[in-house]
Design an enzyme around this catalytic site. Structure first.
Site, short mmCIF file in Angstrom:
data_model
loop_
_atom_site.label_atom_id
_atom_site.label_comp_id
_atom_site.label_asym_id
_atom_site.label_seq_id
_atom_site.Cartn_x
_atom_site.Cartn_y
_atom_site.Cartn_z
CB SER A 171 65.34 16.66 -68.58
OG SER A 171 64.32 15.95 -69.26
CE LYS A 206 62.61 14.11 -66.14
NZ LYS A 206 62.80 14.73 -67.45
CB SER A 209 66.29 12.15 -67.68
OG SER A 209 65.67 13.40 -67.80
CE LYS A 236 67.37 15.01 -65.21
NZ LYS A 236 67.93 14.69 -66.55
#
Length: 407
Positions: free
Chosen positions: A55, A58, A118, A241
């Protein structure tokens, strides 16, 4: 006629300290620590190997959404209707906010779900809103990656989800695999927070609620457990993140600010959620302990031994030289910062402020990109104007030099 006059390596500053990179042992597949202001690499381990980023992907979706808002191609208040793909991800897509079929949510709501929780379903819907399909959005992701100087990355989804869990929505095999190196993750994070500071305002939210006040509201606890009030809280952390898939292991791109220093760290392939935060803490604490920001030079400074340079065919035979601008650098407390001074012999006329050389600081250190290193090089300029000498003056000089040469 211009020729190189001199290039010399000198010691500029010496600092004392105790922290050492040799003492670090993050025990992950790859790791990097970077000064967010300059892109200087403070620690690195296997940083150019492409790996599944999960992730952390992202961050690129966040960048493109914020860029679209800045360019006014979309707005925070745009309404996005959940597609079949979004509904699928709301049921099977890992972290999610359980988007319902045809559910309508604003770009702001979806962005917050992506950046804080997320949420894969929210992320894919933002991608479709910008580019109609995720496949088209992925093209934008890869184009932007190249533009930013990310040389070891390839995007195939907006979310970082692997192909094998996407069923009929899996991207074509021809797109390759989703990979990103630790260096590229740091480049992306740095560009994201420096270009769009608002990204940190949302990413630093420890807790939020999706569909606030509705029957099916979702409490979103930020997966970044280093934020204030969460389990691995660390001073200064305000982003950025996390990521996890079986192939990627546990990953985390973190950032923290203390005083006038902001650091970015990336760990990939940690053994557990807890491990990725412990490794991140080790990197960040090392950075704040071992490094400081110092003003290395200021506009108008002269460099000892390089106060002037020769002028050909001028009324004066030399012109004073000074540093053209201020420069501050991240420096290790126990290291030596080097400078390379290069001046040129110039031909009159010379204008005040004319660039006639450069001084490069910290030339032996590693930076994220070559252009980041080049930013540590500043111009040396002429302090005054030098007019061209008349033909008679130049003739007599020539005669004088001829006879001096004989003896």
């Amino acid at each position: 006629m211009v020729k190189k006059l001199v290039s010399l390596l000198l010691v500029l500053l010496v600092f004392t300290g105790t922290a050492s990179a040799a003492d670090l042992s993050p025990d992950v597949r790859s790791a990097i620590l970077v000064d967010a202001a300059s892109g200087k690499i403070l620690y690195q381990e296997n940083i150019d190997t492409p790996m599944p980023p999960a992730s952390m992907t992202k961050m690129m979706t966040e960048y493109l959404v914020l860029e679209a808002i800045k360019d006014k191609t979309i707005t925070w208040d745009d309404i996005v209707t959940t597609s079949d793909y979004g509904f699928f991800l709301g049921r099977y897509g890992g972290s999610r906010v359980f988007l319902n079929e045809k559910e309508r949510r604003t770009v702001r709501e979806l962005y917050e779900a992506m950046a804080i929780y997320s949420a894969n379903d929210a992320t894919a819907m933002l991608a479709e809103h910008i580019a109609s399909t995720e496949t088209a959005f992925v093209e934008l992701m890869n184009e932007k990656g190249q533009e930013l100087g990310m040389k070891d990355s390839n995007f195939i989804t907006s979310t970082g989800l692997p192909r094998n869990i996407l069923s009929d929505y899996a991207p074509p095999i021809s797109l390759g695999e989703q990979v990103m190196s630790a260096r590229d993750a740091a480049i992306l994070a740095r560009e994201l927070i420096n270009t769009f500071p608002e990204a940190l305002k949302i990413a630093s939210t420890p807790k939020a609620v999706f569909r606030q006040g509705e029957d099916d509201q979702v409490e979103m606890i930020n997966w970044n457990w280093m934020l204030p009030g969460l389990w691995y809280e660390l001073e200064g952390v305000d982003g950025l993140k996390t990521g996890y898939t079986e192939a990627a292991g546990n990953c985390f791109t973190g950032t923290a600010k203390r005083g006038n220093i902001r650091l970015i760290s990336v760990v990939m392939g940690a053994k557990s959620k807890e491990h990725r935060f412990k490794a991140t803490k080790e990197l960040l604490e090392y950075g704040f302990e071992a490094f400081t920001v110092e003003k290395i030079a200021k506009k108008g400074d002269t460099i000892k031994g390089y106060e002037k340079t020769k002028v050909l065919k001028g009324k004066k035979l030399e012109v004073p030289v000074e540093v053209a601008e201020d420069i501050s650098l991240m420096v290790k407390r126990d290291s030596k910062i080097e400078k390379v001074v290069s001046l040129t012999t110039v031909e009159a006329p010379v204008k005040k402020g004319q660039v006639i050389g450069s001084v490069a600081f910290d030339s032996e250190s590693d930076y994220l990109r070559e252009k980041d290193k080049q930013d540590t090089e500043i111009n040396m300029v002429a302090v005054e104007e030098i007019e061209k000498a008349s033909l008679i003056i130049r003739l007599f000089r020539g005669i004088k030099n001829f006879f001096l040469g004989l003896f």
